[in-house]
Design a protein around this motif. Structure first.
Motif, PDB file in Angstrom:
ATOM      1  N   ASN A 189      51.077  36.928  41.579  1.00  0.00           N
ATOM      2  CA  ASN A 189      51.345  37.590  40.232  1.00  0.00           C
ATOM      3  C   ASN A 189      50.231  38.518  40.403  1.00  0.00           C
ATOM      4  N   PRO A 190      50.519  39.659  40.745  1.00  0.00           N
ATOM      5  CA  PRO A 190      49.690  40.629  40.864  1.00  0.00           C
ATOM      6  C   PRO A 190      49.433  41.269  39.331  1.00  0.00           C
ATOM      7  N   ARG A 191      50.439  41.048  38.558  1.00  0.00           N
ATOM      8  CA  ARG A 191      50.354  41.528  37.172  1.00  0.00           C
ATOM      9  C   ARG A 191      49.156  40.750  36.443  1.00  0.00           C
ATOM     10  N   CYS A 211      41.715  40.861  35.389  1.00  0.00           N
ATOM     11  CA  CYS A 211      40.391  41.914  35.656  1.00  0.00           C
ATOM     12  C   CYS A 211      40.257  42.892  34.730  1.00  0.00           C
ATOM     13  N   PHE A 212      41.344  43.491  33.799  1.00  0.00           N
ATOM     14  CA  PHE A 212      40.871  44.387  32.808  1.00  0.00           C
ATOM     15  C   PHE A 212      40.203  43.763  31.836  1.00  0.00           C
ATOM     16  N   LYS A 213      40.660  42.388  31.468  1.00  0.00           N
ATOM     17  CA  LYS A 213      39.950  41.521  30.155  1.00  0.00           C
ATOM     18  C   LYS A 213      38.497  41.348  30.802  1.00  0.00           C
TER      19      LYS A 213
END
Length: 95
Positions: free
Chosen positions: A3-5, A11-13
């Motif tokens: 699940n790359p999403r 990573c953003f969190k």
């Protein structure tokens, strides 16, 4: 990777503060360059912008002293009693 999403979201969190800081700097620089060339600034306009900047700097100055004092107290509390006593005597002798 299944699940790359999900990995990207994680990573953003994890790095949200860093990303928002970088975005804020980029937006600020772009706005500064754009607004400098768009119109003639009057003294009143400059005063309003300077006022916000002065308040921000005063708030930063007000935060520096409590941060330094709390850091010193924390560092001294982690020392041995004999070592903190000798540091205290030296500090009083200097004053």
């Amino acid at each position: 990777m299944k699940n790359p999403r999900g990995a990207l979201k994680k990573c953003f969190k994890k790095n949200a503060l860093v990303l928002m800081t970088i975005c804020g700097v980029i937006i600020g620089v772009c706005l500064g360059l754009f607004l400098r060339d768009t119109k003639q600034w009057t003294d009143r306009d400059r005063m309003y912008i300077r006022y916000v900047g002065d308040i921000f700097l005063q708030m930063l100055k007000g935060l520096i002293l409590p941060l330094i004092v709390s850091s010193l107290v924390s560092a001294i509390s982690n020392l041995d009693l004999s070592l903190s006593g000798s540091i205290a005597i030296r500090a009083i002798a200097i004053i």
